[in-house]
Design a protein around this motif. Sequence first.
Motif, PDB file in Angstrom:
ATOM      1  N   LEU A  27      43.506  34.515  39.269  1.00 50.24           N
ATOM      2  CA  LEU A  27      42.244  34.440  40.373  1.00 50.24           C
ATOM      3  C   LEU A  27      41.576  33.340  40.539  1.00 50.24           C
ATOM      4  CD1 LEU A  27      41.047  37.942  39.177  1.00 50.24           C
ATOM      5  CD2 LEU A  27      42.635  37.432  40.961  1.00 50.24           C
ATOM      6  N   GLY A  28      41.794  32.471  39.664  1.00 51.52           N
ATOM      7  CA  GLY A  28      41.086  30.905  39.660  1.00 51.52           C
ATOM      8  C   GLY A  28      41.777  30.237  40.867  1.00 51.52           C
ATOM      9  N   TRP A  29      43.039  30.134  40.406  1.00 42.68           N
ATOM     10  CA  TRP A  29      43.992  29.433  41.602  1.00 42.68           C
ATOM     11  C   TRP A  29      43.525  30.000  42.968  1.00 42.68           C
ATOM     12  CZ3 TRP A  29      47.945  30.642  44.554  1.00 42.68           C
ATOM     13  CH2 TRP A  29      48.850  29.745  45.313  1.00 42.68           C
ATOM     14  N   ARG A  30      43.480  31.409  43.098  1.00 40.80           N
ATOM     15  CA  ARG A  30      43.379  31.923  44.465  1.00 40.80           C
ATOM     16  C   ARG A  30      42.073  31.545  45.111  1.00 40.80           C
ATOM     17  NH1 ARG A  30      44.667  37.959  45.470  1.00 40.80           N
ATOM     18  NH2 ARG A  30      43.680  37.128  47.340  1.00 40.80           N
ATOM     19  N   SER A  31      41.126  31.389  44.158  1.00 38.47           N
ATOM     20  CA  SER A  31      39.731  31.138  44.551  1.00 38.47           C
ATOM     21  C   SER A  31      39.759  29.645  45.225  1.00 38.47           C
ATOM     22  CB  SER A  31      38.550  31.166  43.263  1.00 38.47           C
ATOM     23  OG  SER A  31      38.409  32.319  42.932  1.00 38.47           O
TER      24      SER A  31
ATOM     25  N   PRO B 166      37.384  36.390  43.867  1.00 35.40           N
ATOM     26  CA  PRO B 166      38.142  36.912  42.915  1.00 35.40           C
ATOM     27  C   PRO B 166      37.691  36.757  41.664  1.00 35.40           C
ATOM     28  CG  PRO B 166      39.503  35.716  44.434  1.00 35.40           C
ATOM     29  CD  PRO B 166      38.027  35.485  45.009  1.00 35.40           C
ATOM     30  N   LEU B 167      37.074  35.632  41.200  1.00 36.04           N
ATOM     31  CA  LEU B 167      36.755  35.576  39.786  1.00 36.04           C
ATOM     32  C   LEU B 167      35.238  36.341  39.637  1.00 36.04           C
ATOM     33  CD1 LEU B 167      36.942  31.643  39.573  1.00 36.04           C
ATOM     34  CD2 LEU B 167      38.280  33.539  38.359  1.00 36.04           C
ATOM     35  N   LEU B 168      34.245  36.410  40.606  1.00 32.25           N
ATOM     36  CA  LEU B 168      33.163  37.314  40.448  1.00 32.25           C
ATOM     37  C   LEU B 168      33.659  38.891  40.144  1.00 32.25           C
ATOM     38  CD1 LEU B 168      30.723  35.601  43.215  1.00 32.25           C
ATOM     39  CD2 LEU B 168      30.796  35.535  40.588  1.00 32.25           C
ATOM     40  N   ALA B 169      34.620  39.199  41.071  1.00 34.20           N
ATOM     41  CA  ALA B 169      35.026  40.614  40.854  1.00 34.20           C
ATOM     42  C   ALA B 169      35.895  40.799  39.507  1.00 34.20           C
ATOM     43  CB  ALA B 169      35.884  40.877  41.904  1.00 34.20           C
ATOM     44  N   LEU B 170      36.254  39.843  38.926  1.00 34.27           N
ATOM     45  CA  LEU B 170      37.069  40.018  37.661  1.00 34.27           C
ATOM     46  C   LEU B 170      35.568  39.975  36.800  1.00 34.27           C
ATOM     47  CD1 LEU B 170      39.346  39.927  35.549  1.00 34.27           C
ATOM     48  CD2 LEU B 170      39.171  37.657  35.621  1.00 34.27           C
TER      49      LEU B 170
ATOM     50  N   ILE C  88      42.998  44.731  38.649  1.00 37.94           N
ATOM     51  CA  ILE C  88      42.271  43.880  39.451  1.00 37.94           C
ATOM     52  C   ILE C  88      43.060  43.181  40.488  1.00 37.94           C
ATOM     53  CG2 ILE C  88      42.114  42.004  38.202  1.00 37.94           C
ATOM     54  CD1 ILE C  88      39.127  43.237  39.905  1.00 37.94           C
ATOM     55  N   LEU C  89      44.291  42.628  39.892  1.00 32.81           N
ATOM     56  CA  LEU C  89      45.337  42.141  40.894  1.00 32.81           C
ATOM     57  C   LEU C  89      45.434  43.095  41.970  1.00 32.81           C
ATOM     58  CD1 LEU C  89      47.567  40.646  38.153  1.00 32.81           C
ATOM     59  CD2 LEU C  89      45.509  39.595  39.248  1.00 32.81           C
TER      60      LEU C  89
ATOM     61  N   GLU D 284      27.907  35.174  45.355  1.00 31.58           N
ATOM     62  CA  GLU D 284      28.702  34.026  45.823  1.00 31.58           C
ATOM     63  C   GLU D 284      27.846  33.181  46.655  1.00 31.58           C
ATOM     64  OE1 GLU D 284      33.013  33.380  48.351  1.00 31.58           O
ATOM     65  OE2 GLU D 284      31.961  35.157  48.348  1.00 31.58           O
ATOM     66  N   ALA D 285      27.161  33.745  47.627  1.00 29.76           N
ATOM     67  CA  ALA D 285      26.342  32.886  48.432  1.00 29.76           C
ATOM     68  C   ALA D 285      25.336  31.954  47.815  1.00 29.76           C
ATOM     69  CB  ALA D 285      25.598  33.841  49.489  1.00 29.76           C
TER      70      ALA D 285
END
Length: 340
Positions: free
Chosen positions: A103-107, A115-119, A174-175, A239-240
């Motif tokens: 998810l970090g790579w996707r972010s 993605p990281l915040l949702a995890l 979560i994926l 995130e904002a």
Amino acid sequence: MRTERKLTRLDRVFARLDREPERPAHIDVPRMSRHRVVLFAATLAFYGAIVWAVVITSWLVRLDWQVMFFRPYQQWSEIHAFVDYYVVLGQRGPTAVMVAAWLGWRSWRQHTLRPLLALGVSLLLLNITVGAAKYGMGRLGPHYATEIGSNEMWLGGDIFPSGHTANAVVTWGILAYMASTPAARRWLSAVSAVTSLGVGMATVYLGTHWLSDVLLGWAAGLLILLALPWFEPLIARSEARILDLRDRWRTRRQGRTAPASAPLGVPVVLTPCATDQEDAAAREPVSAARSSRSPVYLAPGPHTARSERTPVTPAGSRRPPHPERLQRGSTSSARPLTGG
């Protein structure tokens, strides 16, 4: 004859990644739809039914004891080594690291922290809900059971619901929750469901959990995934705020490193620097009087031999004055004679 190089599969993958926009517009944020609300209510009812069945020591508890006495790890001992490795897919540390890396790579590729915040939100909910249920009901595991046929509730245990199963549902689910397309979401949902159920059955095989623990853990993890859309506004605000703090930090850092400039409207006085003054002095014509004067660092008078010169500095001779000092090459008749 010029031939073009045939692209490999890896080249096509990187070419597709290069064409990926910064913030993909086709990735939709799941919402709490009516279908999802119905699934959440049904899963919550299933969760309550399992807890009630264990509390009243129903047929589910008797089934737990029958499975425990069956001892699957002795019936199928040849797969014991494989199950020991497979159950790691439900441990929180290794699975969280693997999923967070993806998810970090996707972010990074999509320029978004969602993605990281949702995890992070899902793992936080998992620790709160499952941890509270574990220590609140205090059920003992099969290896620590005290009375045959008892539900082993409120005896200081921490295995109800199964943390391995709930963690597998959340981390691998979560994926599927973050999938880009509906087809990918369906496939990943099926894979995560099978993986989490396999992890739960592996704990039953090893004798570390009752069968009812696995069912409750699966329901607990599914409740967290179904409730995530309610936390999407919180994820967006977080995130904002994080991105705003990052922009402020960058602006402050650039302001410190930027050179100071003169304010507008203030006249700037230009003064000649040392190099300009030296150039002007070099271009100035030399006068006759200046050329006839000897430099300070040259000894005055006619040319003499080096042995006869007196060292001269701009402040004068370095030798101290001495009244009895004689010049080289001269003799004195008044020199006293010593000896006899």
